[in-house]
Design a protein around this motif. Structure first.
Motif, PDB file in Angstrom:
ATOM      1  N   ALA A 189      -3.098  -1.170  -3.075  1.00  0.00           N
ATOM      2  CA  ALA A 189      -3.860   0.086  -3.009  1.00  0.00           C
ATOM      3  C   ALA A 189      -2.924   1.284  -3.080  1.00  0.00           C
ATOM      4  O   ALA A 189      -1.911   1.329  -2.379  1.00  0.00           O
ATOM      5  CB  ALA A 189      -4.681   0.133  -1.723  1.00  0.00           C
TER       6      ALA A 189
ATOM      7  N   ILE B 227       0.850  -1.198   0.000  1.00  0.00           N
ATOM      8  CA  ILE B 227       0.000   0.000   0.000  1.00  0.00           C
ATOM      9  C   ILE B 227       0.883   1.245   0.000  1.00  0.00           C
ATOM     10  O   ILE B 227       1.937   1.272   0.637  1.00  0.00           O
ATOM     11  CB  ILE B 227      -0.977  -0.018   1.200  1.00  0.00           C
ATOM     12  CG1 ILE B 227      -1.996   1.119   1.094  1.00  0.00           C
ATOM     13  CG2 ILE B 227      -0.268   0.035   2.553  1.00  0.00           C
ATOM     14  CD1 ILE B 227      -3.225   0.941   1.968  1.00  0.00           C
TER      15      ILE B 227
ATOM     16  N   THR C 210      -3.848   5.465   5.540  1.00  0.00           N
ATOM     17  CA  THR C 210      -3.028   4.412   4.930  1.00  0.00           C
ATOM     18  C   THR C 210      -2.384   3.557   6.023  1.00  0.00           C
ATOM     19  O   THR C 210      -2.324   2.327   5.928  1.00  0.00           O
ATOM     20  CB  THR C 210      -1.949   5.038   4.020  1.00  0.00           C
ATOM     21  OG1 THR C 210      -2.587   5.954   3.138  1.00  0.00           O
ATOM     22  CG2 THR C 210      -1.225   3.983   3.218  1.00  0.00           C
TER      23      THR C 210
END
Ligand code: MSP
Length: 555
Positions: free
Chosen positions: A298, A33, A55
């Protein structure tokens, strides 16, 4: 309400990425990520903090759920904005970037980010691989050189066309000063990419989340032919950038440079998927089969930079021959008191001042509890203080403090025999939180956790342990109540760890437990051992609206 990203089957990346390392050990692709990398043309602000915190919560929750995760963040240091900021301070760009990058790294530490790497675009490891990308794409015919005469926004570092021009011939002030330019540059051919990208986004509805952002991208892609992307700037006009390896009279366009960080970081660490494409002969970096990161699971970004991530970045990857990221998570923007934050008007939230006054976990809590990934948010100081007192001081803090104070007072701090009075509620919450975390519904996860906090506080009021304590015949009943409360606090610590890691660790320590509550499986009821002695109860979130000492009373 935005729909949650559909993430089934659970964790497909693990299955797809599984392979054997050179030592014969089965390696799996890690959950990877990233955040946007921040421009260092000013100090870190609330918007930067929000993106990095959400995040971090996702990265931590994946790890807690048993999935190794790699979290990348960093700084975007080239281009005109940064060069001008350095000039304004009378500093050489590199020295200026070194100072600011240190500030951004400290900021990450103050936010308690658990990032595994921090990439700076002025690092040699990044520049080398950006040049490898450029050389490859140039050799494969994706670029051409051409002259352009027309309008250019210096503020946004971008060329403008007639489309951006208003009927009276002027340009929107958002473009800043617009100049007329005539210069040679390198262009990336976009035409051949438009249709497959439309098809891809349509076939993969989760690729851009939330759905209204996906529709925005599709609307853009379908409304007009994609213009070729200018990927260079003449070094005579801007020299703060990565020289094009095939024509050093030019530096790389800052967005081409910046987007590449998502693969240059894993590549520099030896990710074989990246290196097979960018360094097939193994001249730059030694592959490391233990670093299996790409494709990213992501990219977390703000709504203003969606076109770069959902249009240009997939096209760059496709041209390179690398798989696309699984998802682009687009968050909204924060305002303060319903107005745009701006240094000049003084309408700003200073994250470090908030953290100094209220603590980092209160700051993280407000950001995540207040705003889902998608819509815009509005910060108010009054809203912050209200949440602090209601949810943290009176809710969680009070529950933990009075539970531990009662255990101390009535049982000498020794955990009594196991009981299961709140086990059903705790299990239900644990299940809900797991589902929300797997779908990145962070706000909903906190709401579920707080339903358990509220339930446990009600349970104290209903069972009235201070009354039970007065009656020796009720000793077993009091044991049952105290165990259930202490065990609920322990479960809460596990559920809260991705969000409030410091608070979760404090709850564990106050319960007399060692280690960090960083594994979701530990949320299983019954973890507290009867006979074990708890630590010292200390208020987790002291109230600020009344004199100290009134924060928590037992019973
Ligand atoms: N350097 C580029 C990103 C390159 S990524 C390959 C950039 N930097 S930035 O510093 O301007 O912004 C960094 C991130 O912060 C972006 O995702 C942006 O949307 C986000 N935010 C900036 N201001 C914000 C708010 N007020 N609220 C929420 N996020 C905002 O763009």
């Amino acid at each position: 309400m935005p729909h949650a990203p559909c993430r089934s089957p659970l964790w497909p990346a693990v299955a797809k990425g599984a392979g054997l390392s050179h030592t014969g050990v089965r390696m799996s692709k890690r959950f990877y990520i990233t955040t946007a990398i921040d421009y260092v043309n000013g100090l870190p602000h609330l918007g930067h903090a929000y993106e990095k915190v959400i995040t971090d919560v996702i990265a931590r929750s994946q790890r807690s759920l048993g999935r190794p995760a790699f979290f990348l963040t960093g700084t975007d240091e080239h281009g005109q904005k940064v060069q001008q900021a350095a000039l304004a301070e009378g500093k050489a760009p590199q020295a200026y970037c070194d100072e600011l990058a240190a500030v951004f790294k400290q900021f990450a530490a103050r936010l308690q980010l658990s990032n595994d790497d921090f990439i700076r675009t002025t690092e040699p490891r990044h520049k080398t691989l950006v040049q490898a990308i450029l050389s490859k794409l140039h050799a494969e015919g994706h670029f051409y050189k051409a002259n352009y005469t027309g309008f250019y926004s210096t503020k946004e570092e971008t060329f403008l066309t007639e489309r951006e021009r208003r009927p009276d011939g002027t340009f929107d002030p958002k473009w800043g000063t617009v100049i007329e330019l005539s210069e040679d540059n390198y262009y990336f051919r976009m035409g051949r990419h438009q249709q497959w990208l439309i098809d891809y986004i349509e076939a993969n509805p989760d690729f851009v989340y939330p759905d209204y952002r996906r529709n925005e991208v599709l609307g853009f892609l379908k409304s007009q032919p994609l213009e070729d992307l200018c990927i260079s700037r003449p070094a005579t006009r801007l020299n703060w950038g990565i020289p094009l390896p095939f024509d050093p009279q030019f530096v790389t366009y800052v967005w081409f440079d910046a987007l590449s960080n998502y693969v240059t970081a894993p590549g520099s660490l030896g990710d074989p998927t990246v290196l097979a494409v960018l360094d097939p002969e193994g001249r730059l970096v030694k592959p490391n089969p233990e670093v299996q990161l790409w494709p990213a699971d992501a990219h977390v970004i703000g709504k203003d930079i969606i076109k770069f991530h959902a249009v240009y970045w997939p096209i760059m990857l496709k041209a390179m021959g690398l798989p696309l990221p699984r998802q682009i998570l687009v968050h909204g923007w924060w305002q303060k008191d319903e107005a745009k934050m701006s240094k000049s008007t003084g309408n700003i939230v200073d994250p470090l001042a908030v953290i100094d006054e209220w603590g980092v976990d209160a700051f993280r809590y407000y950001l995540v509890r207040e705003l889902d990934i998608g819509p815009d948010g509005n910060w108010t100081d009054a809203g912050f203080a209200a949440r602090y007192h209601a949810d943290l001081a009176n809710g969680l803090g009070n529950l933990v403090n009075r539970t531990l104070a009662m255990l101390k007072r009535y049982r000498n701090g020794v955990v009594p025999t196991r009981s299961t009075e709140l086990a059903g509620e705790a299990a239900q919450t644990t299940g809900q939180v797991r589902t929300h975390l797997e779908a990145y519904r962070l706000k909903a996860a906190l709401e579920s956790v707080w339903a358990l906090v509220t339930r446990a506080n009600q349970y104290v009021d209903q069972t009235a342990p201070f009354r039970l304590a007065k009656d020796p015949a009720q000793a077993a009943r009091l044991d049952a109540v105290l165990y259930s409360l202490a065990e609920t606090c322990r479960v809460l610590a596990v559920l809260l760890w991705p969000f409030l890691p410091g608070t979760a660790a404090k709850i564990y320590a106050q319960l007399g437990l060692s280690g960090e509550p960083n594994q979701f499986t530990a949320a299983q009821w019954g973890g507290l051992t009867p006979g074990q002695t708890i630590g010292e109860p200390t208020p987790l979130f002291p109230r600020k609206d009344q004199p100290r000492g009134g924060a928590s009373k037992p019973g």
